[in-house]
Design an enzyme around this catalytic site. Structure first.
Site, PDB file in Angstrom:
ATOM      1  CE  LYS A 134      45.494   4.831  -1.040  1.00 18.32           C
ATOM      2  NZ  LYS A 134      45.347   6.284  -0.952  1.00 18.32           N
ATOM      3  N   GLY A 135      40.716   0.087  -1.689  1.00 18.98           N
ATOM      4  CA  GLY A 135      39.259  -0.037  -1.583  1.00 18.98           C
ATOM      5  C   GLY A 135      38.769  -1.219  -0.778  1.00 18.98           C
ATOM      6  CD  GLU A 181      39.631  -4.901  -6.365  1.00 19.88           C
ATOM      7  OE1 GLU A 181      39.213  -4.180  -5.441  1.00 19.88           O
ATOM      8  OE2 GLU A 181      40.336  -4.471  -7.286  1.00 19.88           O
ATOM      9  CG  ASP A 182      36.789  -1.728  -3.735  1.00 21.20           C
ATOM     10  OD1 ASP A 182      37.448  -2.332  -4.612  1.00 21.20           O
ATOM     11  OD2 ASP A 182      36.786  -0.494  -3.654  1.00 21.20           O
ATOM     12  CG  ASP A 188      33.281  -0.043 -12.841  1.00 21.48           C
ATOM     13  OD1 ASP A 188      33.055  -0.051 -14.055  1.00 21.48           O
ATOM     14  OD2 ASP A 188      32.914   0.906 -12.119  1.00 21.48           O
ATOM     15  CE  LYS A 193      29.461   1.072 -10.334  1.00 26.06           C
ATOM     16  NZ  LYS A 193      30.163   2.308 -10.757  1.00 26.06           N
ATOM     17  CG  PHE A 196      31.403   7.007  -8.696  1.00 31.85           C
ATOM     18  CD1 PHE A 196      32.350   6.352  -9.472  1.00 31.85           C
ATOM     19  CD2 PHE A 196      31.809   7.554  -7.475  1.00 31.85           C
ATOM     20  CE1 PHE A 196      33.672   6.254  -9.066  1.00 31.85           C
ATOM     21  CE2 PHE A 196      33.124   7.456  -7.057  1.00 31.85           C
ATOM     22  CZ  PHE A 196      34.057   6.804  -7.856  1.00 31.85           C
ATOM     23  CG  ASP A 234      38.447   6.479  -3.725  1.00 34.60           C
ATOM     24  OD1 ASP A 234      38.287   5.381  -4.287  1.00 34.60           O
ATOM     25  OD2 ASP A 234      39.134   7.400  -4.203  1.00 34.60           O
ATOM     26  NE  ARG A 278      40.442   5.262  -0.145  1.00 32.63           N
ATOM     27  CZ  ARG A 278      40.491   4.722  -1.360  1.00 32.63           C
ATOM     28  NH1 ARG A 278      39.740   3.692  -1.651  1.00 32.63           N
ATOM     29  NH2 ARG A 278      41.291   5.210  -2.286  1.00 32.63           N
TER      30      ARG A 278
HETATM   31  C1  PRP Z   1      38.886   0.587  -7.900  1.00 26.95           C
HETATM   32  C2  PRP Z   1      38.433  -0.695  -7.214  1.00 26.95           C
HETATM   33  C3  PRP Z   1      38.922  -1.770  -8.147  1.00 26.95           C
HETATM   34  C4  PRP Z   1      38.853  -1.105  -9.497  1.00 26.95           C
HETATM   35  C5  PRP Z   1      37.655  -1.622 -10.225  1.00 26.95           C
HETATM   36  O1  PRP Z   1      40.193   0.820  -7.531  1.00 26.95           O
HETATM   37  O2  PRP Z   1      38.986  -0.820  -5.933  1.00 26.95           O
HETATM   38  O3  PRP Z   1      40.255  -2.124  -7.859  1.00 26.95           O
HETATM   39  O4  PRP Z   1      38.747   0.308  -9.275  1.00 26.95           O
HETATM   40  O5  PRP Z   1      37.543  -1.059 -11.485  1.00 26.95           O
HETATM   41  P1  PRP Z   1      37.638  -1.860 -12.861  1.00 26.95           P
HETATM   42  O6  PRP Z   1      36.862  -3.134 -12.717  1.00 26.95           O
HETATM   43  O7  PRP Z   1      36.975  -0.902 -13.829  1.00 26.95           O
HETATM   44  O8  PRP Z   1      39.066  -2.084 -13.191  1.00 26.95           O
HETATM   45  P2  PRP Z   1      40.950   2.234  -7.613  1.00 26.95           P
HETATM   46  O9  PRP Z   1      41.924   2.185  -8.757  1.00 26.95           O
HETATM   47  O10 PRP Z   1      39.937   3.327  -7.602  1.00 26.95           O
HETATM   48  O11 PRP Z   1      41.844   2.251  -6.299  1.00 26.95           O
HETATM   49  P3  PRP Z   1      41.429   2.203  -4.760  1.00 26.95           P
HETATM   50  O12 PRP Z   1      41.082   0.747  -4.449  1.00 26.95           O
HETATM   51  O13 PRP Z   1      42.662   2.654  -4.041  1.00 26.95           O
HETATM   52  O14 PRP Z   1      40.244   3.111  -4.543  1.00 26.95           O
HETATM   53  C1  7HP Z   2      35.770   2.077  -9.191  1.00 22.30           C
HETATM   54  C2  7HP Z   2      34.996   2.733  -8.259  1.00 22.30           C
HETATM   55  N1  7HP Z   2      35.316   3.398  -7.127  1.00 22.30           N
HETATM   56  C3  7HP Z   2      34.290   3.921  -6.434  1.00 22.30           C
HETATM   57  N2  7HP Z   2      33.005   3.823  -6.816  1.00 22.30           N
HETATM   58  C4  7HP Z   2      32.668   3.192  -7.942  1.00 22.30           C
HETATM   59  O1  7HP Z   2      31.379   3.114  -8.321  1.00 22.30           O
HETATM   60  C5  7HP Z   2      33.694   2.613  -8.711  1.00 22.30           C
HETATM   61  N3  7HP Z   2      33.699   1.898  -9.873  1.00 22.30           N
HETATM   62  N4  7HP Z   2      34.961   1.587 -10.145  1.00 22.30           N
END
Ligand code: PRP
Ligand code: 7HP
Length: 179
Positions: A43-44, A99-100, A103, A131, A152, A159, A165
């Protein structure tokens, strides 16, 4: 109020707006004359997707996917699961994944492999935030809005435990919120 939980603002609403328009211009130039399948990872990415699409001056079709890699906390479990696939066929198409945040990279690594198996003509990644310090998977985004430190972050789609969000900026929460 929700804003009282915010320790600091890292990226303001105005900075986001300006950068999203720049990204839209760059992507429109790179895909000039082409039609793009834009895939939002829910959802991000909802806020970023909605704003980026309006900054694009090319033909697009949009789709959404849901994968899950995080629990309700701040630490990744690292296990990526497909919860909702896209509907559009992408064989031979140019695909942009939106993507948002990038990480550890595990989520986008999984998604790129998953969609790549359908033989798109090209597949690129556009992430609002990167990041780089946290990277574990071998993945590089083609378009990055902002690099962020290893903190974070919440807001503009991102979120903490499904909350925050709807903040219009990217910020960091007060430590007591996690306790
Ligand atoms: C978050 C974000 C990315 C992912 C990044 O999603 O939106 O999809 O984590 O992390 P990574 O690079 O370590 O894999 P999350 O699973 O929190 O779902 P959301 O988008 O619904 O918040
Ligand atoms: C996932 C995510 N969601 C929210 N805030 C961050 O800093 C995050 N890193 N990976």
């Amino acid at each position: 109020m929700m804003n009282d939980d915010v320790l600091k603002i890292l990226i303001s609403e105005e900075e986001i707006e300006k950068r999203v328009k720049e990204l839209g211009r760059q992507i429109s130039d790179d895909y000039a004359g082409k039609s793009l399948v834009v895939v939002s990872v829910l959802k991000g990415s909802v806020m970023f997707m909605a704003d980026l699409l309006r900054a694009l001056d090319i033909h697009t079709e949009i789709d959404f996917m849901v994968v899950s890699s995080y629990g309700s906390g701040v630490v990744s479990t690292g296990a990526v699961k497909m919860l909702k696939d896209i509907f559009l066929p992408i064989e031979g198409r140019d695909v942009l994944i939106v993507e948002d945040i990038l990480d550890t990279g595990k989520t986008l690594h999984y998604i790129k492999d998953y969609l790549g198996a359908r033989k798109p003509n090209s597949i690129r990644i556009c992430t609002l935030l990167d990041k780089p310090e946290r990277r574990e998977a071998d993945i590089v985004a083609d378009y990055v809005g902002f690099n962020v430190p290893d903190e974070f972050v919440i807001g503009y789609g991102l979120d903490y435990d499904e909350h925050y969000r709807n903040l219009p900026f990217i910020g960091v929460l007060k430590p007591e919120v996690y306790m």
